[in-house]
Each structure stands twice: as structure tokens, then as C-alpha cells.
Motif scaffolding. Structure first.
Motif, PDB file in Angstrom:
ATOM      1  N   LEU A 273       0.824  -1.206   0.000  1.00  0.00           N
ATOM      2  CA  LEU A 273       0.000   0.000   0.000  1.00  0.00           C
ATOM      3  C   LEU A 273       0.860   1.260   0.000  1.00  0.00           C
ATOM      4  O   LEU A 273       0.549   2.242  -0.693  1.00  0.00           O
ATOM      5  N   GLU A 274       1.942   1.243   0.763  1.00  0.00           N
ATOM      6  CA  GLU A 274       2.831   2.405   0.801  1.00  0.00           C
ATOM      7  C   GLU A 274       3.471   2.646  -0.566  1.00  0.00           C
ATOM      8  O   GLU A 274       3.562   3.788  -1.033  1.00  0.00           O
ATOM      9  N   CYS A 275       3.895   1.572  -1.241  1.00  0.00           N
ATOM     10  CA  CYS A 275       4.484   1.700  -2.576  1.00  0.00           C
ATOM     11  C   CYS A 275       3.480   2.274  -3.563  1.00  0.00           C
ATOM     12  O   CYS A 275       3.822   3.136  -4.379  1.00  0.00           O
ATOM     13  N   THR A 276       2.242   1.807  -3.493  1.00  0.00           N
ATOM     14  CA  THR A 276       1.221   2.274  -4.438  1.00  0.00           C
ATOM     15  C   THR A 276       0.919   3.750  -4.230  1.00  0.00           C
ATOM     16  O   THR A 276       0.796   4.516  -5.195  1.00  0.00           O
ATOM     17  N   LYS A 277       0.804   4.180  -2.977  1.00  0.00           N
ATOM     18  CA  LYS A 277       0.536   5.593  -2.700  1.00  0.00           C
ATOM     19  C   LYS A 277       1.683   6.475  -3.166  1.00  0.00           C
ATOM     20  O   LYS A 277       1.469   7.513  -3.812  1.00  0.00           O
ATOM     21  N   LYS A 278       2.911   6.072  -2.862  1.00  0.00           N
ATOM     22  CA  LYS A 278       4.058   6.851  -3.298  1.00  0.00           C
ATOM     23  C   LYS A 278       4.160   6.877  -4.824  1.00  0.00           C
ATOM     24  O   LYS A 278       4.490   7.912  -5.430  1.00  0.00           O
ATOM     25  N   PHE A 279       3.886   5.753  -5.457  1.00  0.00           N
ATOM     26  CA  PHE A 279       3.955   5.681  -6.909  1.00  0.00           C
ATOM     27  C   PHE A 279       2.982   6.676  -7.542  1.00  0.00           C
ATOM     28  O   PHE A 279       3.354   7.447  -8.433  1.00  0.00           O
ATOM     29  N   CYS A 280       1.733   6.675  -7.104  1.00  0.00           N
ATOM     30  CA  CYS A 280       0.724   7.565  -7.678  1.00  0.00           C
ATOM     31  C   CYS A 280       1.078   9.029  -7.450  1.00  0.00           C
ATOM     32  O   CYS A 280       1.002   9.857  -8.371  1.00  0.00           O
ATOM     33  N   GLN A 281       1.484   9.367  -6.233  1.00  0.00           N
ATOM     34  CA  GLN A 281       1.804  10.764  -5.914  1.00  0.00           C
ATOM     35  C   GLN A 281       3.007  11.255  -6.696  1.00  0.00           C
ATOM     36  O   GLN A 281       2.995  12.368  -7.254  1.00  0.00           O
ATOM     37  N   GLN A 282       4.049  10.445  -6.771  1.00  0.00           N
ATOM     38  CA  GLN A 282       5.275  10.897  -7.404  1.00  0.00           C
ATOM     39  C   GLN A 282       5.191  10.876  -8.923  1.00  0.00           C
ATOM     40  O   GLN A 282       5.776  11.739  -9.592  1.00  0.00           O
ATOM     41  N   VAL A 283       4.477   9.916  -9.499  1.00  0.00           N
ATOM     42  CA  VAL A 283       4.296   9.907 -10.951  1.00  0.00           C
ATOM     43  C   VAL A 283       3.502  11.138 -11.390  1.00  0.00           C
ATOM     44  O   VAL A 283       3.821  11.775 -12.403  1.00  0.00           O
ATOM     45  N   GLU A 284       2.473  11.492 -10.625  1.00  0.00           N
ATOM     46  CA  GLU A 284       1.709  12.694 -10.951  1.00  0.00           C
ATOM     47  C   GLU A 284       2.591  13.937 -10.850  1.00  0.00           C
ATOM     48  O   GLU A 284       2.509  14.842 -11.695  1.00  0.00           O
ATOM     49  N   GLY A 285       3.434  14.006  -9.830  1.00  0.00           N
ATOM     50  CA  GLY A 285       4.304  15.160  -9.684  1.00  0.00           C
ATOM     51  C   GLY A 285       5.385  15.236 -10.748  1.00  0.00           C
ATOM     52  O   GLY A 285       5.735  16.329 -11.210  1.00  0.00           O
ATOM     53  N   LEU A 286       5.920  14.089 -11.164  1.00  0.00           N
ATOM     54  CA  LEU A 286       7.012  14.077 -12.131  1.00  0.00           C
ATOM     55  C   LEU A 286       6.536  14.268 -13.563  1.00  0.00           C
ATOM     56  O   LEU A 286       7.191  14.938 -14.368  1.00  0.00           O
ATOM     57  N   PHE A 287       5.396  13.665 -13.903  1.00  0.00           N
ATOM     58  CA  PHE A 287       4.960  13.642 -15.294  1.00  0.00           C
ATOM     59  C   PHE A 287       3.661  14.403 -15.540  1.00  0.00           C
ATOM     60  O   PHE A 287       3.188  14.455 -16.669  1.00  0.00           O
ATOM     61  N   GLY A 288       3.093  14.981 -14.489  1.00  0.00           N
ATOM     62  CA  GLY A 288       1.812  15.658 -14.651  1.00  0.00           C
ATOM     63  C   GLY A 288       1.873  16.852 -15.578  1.00  0.00           C
ATOM     64  O   GLY A 288       0.972  17.070 -16.392  1.00  0.00           O
ATOM     65  N   GLU A 289       2.952  17.621 -15.488  1.00  0.00           N
ATOM     66  CA  GLU A 289       3.059  18.815 -16.324  1.00  0.00           C
ATOM     67  C   GLU A 289       3.137  18.461 -17.801  1.00  0.00           C
ATOM     68  O   GLU A 289       2.660  19.211 -18.662  1.00  0.00           O
ATOM     69  N   GLU A 290       3.711  17.303 -18.118  1.00  0.00           N
ATOM     70  CA  GLU A 290       3.864  16.899 -19.516  1.00  0.00           C
ATOM     71  C   GLU A 290       2.629  16.207 -20.060  1.00  0.00           C
ATOM     72  O   GLU A 290       2.244  16.426 -21.212  1.00  0.00           O
TER      73      GLU A 290
END
Length: 262
Positions: free
Chosen positions: A129-146
Motif C-alpha cells: 500500500l505504501e508503494c502504491t501511494k508513493k507511486f501515484c503521488q510521485q508519478v503525478e508530480g514528475l509527469f503531470g506537467e507533460e
């Protein structure tokens, strides 16, 4: 010699009693999940130069190509050391970044429960669960602008030229709806969300261009609605009606075809 006290103890279930210091009822000791050996097996299955499973198998099971997986993993490892393989207090190496990402993607791609990933990734439920939450939050932050953005004038020009080449003048993409079954729909809402198949569903409306790029998504309409009703509720034309859509040098006609791929 069997005494009365020993007979009584035979009928007492002590499985939920605290075991050792600082333990809680129902909590078991950490057991060896063979993380290192199973991590090595996962690498041999998908991530070495000559893996056991092909790229087609990888794409079907991970819902992405290996190069996209590696790009995301590299970005996550650069962003946060959480994804690195690190030793614990005893010196034993922990999980590989491939194991952590695999757990997150299995939950997202297959709607799997956290404990369903244990036999593949050798992770506990809380870690998954911790991996999934971090994955979603960080992917949105890293690739959201693009990727989480509206089309620019350059995008619109490119899409219009491609549509013109295919015989669809003024078309930037195709729009369609699909039903997602709602397994845990409240019983009181069941009739409103039940579609033609009689099961509760919610509708996802998406606009996609020829290169499978999603330019619009609208979700959570009751499954009893049809495509026209969904289109009326969505915000796909809001900016066009308000005159706030960017203007390209090429005349833009927002002709979006229902159920007709470009």
C-alpha cells in the motif's frame, strides 16, 4: 498423569495470545519471504538482457512497454531514495525497485488487493500500500506537467493535419464511452447505476487522438445513462463554448465523432 488443569488448558485456544514482548493479539512474527531470491527470479523473468518472458508478455502483464517502465523507475529512483534497494538494520538487502513498482502496477492495472501481490513481489500488505501511494503521488508530480494538460496550439495543428490526411477535416480525435463495473455499489444506488446488462457500472468518457494520447477524460456518470447524456454532462466543450480554447493558425472545427476511431 493428566490432571484437571491440563485438561482445561487443552480446550483453551492460545493462538491469539501475545507472543513475546510488545506483541499484539492476532499479530504474527515476521517470516522469511525469500525477498532476495524471488527478486532475482523477477529480474530473470522480465528485466535482464534475455528474459524468460518476451516483451509482448511484459506489455500484457504490466500494461506498458519495458522502456516506459524503465523510464518511470529511473525518474522515481532519482526523485526519492525510497525506491532504492537498501540494507536494513541487520545488513540484509531489502526490496528491489522493480519489486516495488511491480506491486504498485499490479494493484493499479488489475485492481488487485495488497495481499494478492505477496507471492510475486514478496512484500507485506502495508508495504504494498505504501508503494502504491508513493507511486501515484510521485508519478503525478514528475509527469503531470507533460501529460496531464490541455492541447497546445502546436498539438492542435498537428492533430488537424493528421485528421485532414485521413479524410476527417477539422477532427482532433474520437470520443467514446465505456462502462466500468462497480463491484461495491451501495444497494440503494444499484438501480440508478445499472446499465443494460443489469450490473452497476460507472461510465468513463475519453477523447483519444490517433497516437492513443488521451486529451480528455470524464468519469463517474451512472451506468444507466447513454452516451448522449454523458456528453451533455461532461466538460469537453466548456472551453469552446466560453471562447477560452487556444486558437491555432489553422482554422479549428471541433468535430468529434462518436464511436468512430480516426
Amino acid at each position: 498423569m493428566v490432571t484437571e488443569s491440563t485438561m482445561v488448558m487443552d480446550f483453551i485456544d492460545t493462538s491469539d495470545e501475545p507472543q513475546g514482548r510488545d506483541s499484539r493479539p492476532g499479530k504474527s512474527f515476521n517470516h522469511n519471504r525469500q525477498r532476495l531470491s524471488r527478486g532475482k527470479n523477477l529480474m530473470e523473468d522480465y528485466f535482464i538482457d534475455r528474459p524468460i518472458f518476451s516483451k509482448n508478455d511484459f506489455r500484457r502483464r504490466y500494461r506498458m512497454c519495458p522502456n516506459i517502465f524503465n523510464r518511470i523507475m529511473t525518474a522515481l529512483c532519482t526523485q526519492d531514495s525510497y525506491w532504492h534497494q537498501k540494507p536494513d538494520a541487520t545488513g540484509l538487502l531489502g526490496l528491489l525497485p522493480q519489486q516495488k513498482m511491480t506491486a504498485a502496477l499490479r494493484m493499479l492495472a488489475y485492481c488487485a488487493a495488497a495481499d494478492q501481490c505477496a507471492e510475486i513481489c514478496r512484500m507485506g500488505e502495508s508495504t504494498t500500500l505504501e508503494c502504491t501511494k508513493k507511486f501515484c503521488q510521485q508519478v503525478e508530480g514528475l509527469f503531470g506537467e507533460e501529460y496531464l494538460r490541455a492541447p497546445t496550439p502546436a498539438d492542435l495543428r498537428r492533430l488537424l493535419v493528421r485528421g485532414e490526411q485521413r479524410g476527417y477535416s477539422g477532427m482532433i480525435g474520437s470520443i467514446d464511452c465505456m462502462h466500468w463495473e462497480w463491484k461495491n455499489c451501495p444497494s440503494g444506488w444499484g438501480r440508478a447505476y445499472s446499465g443494460r446488462k443489469g450490473r452497476p457500472t460507472t461510465i468513463l468518457e475519453v477523447v483519444a487522438s490517433y497516437d492513443t494520447w488521451l486529451w480528455h477524460a470524464f468519469f463517474d456518470v451512472p451506468g444507466a445513462q447513454n452516451d448522449i447524456n454523458v456528453l451533455g454532462e461532461s466538460h469537453v466543450f466548456d472551453k469552446v463554448i466560453a471562447g477560452r480554447e487556444p486558437i491555432s493558425t489553422t482554422p479549428i472545427f471541433y468535430i468529434i465523432l462518436m464511436n468512430s476511431p480516426p
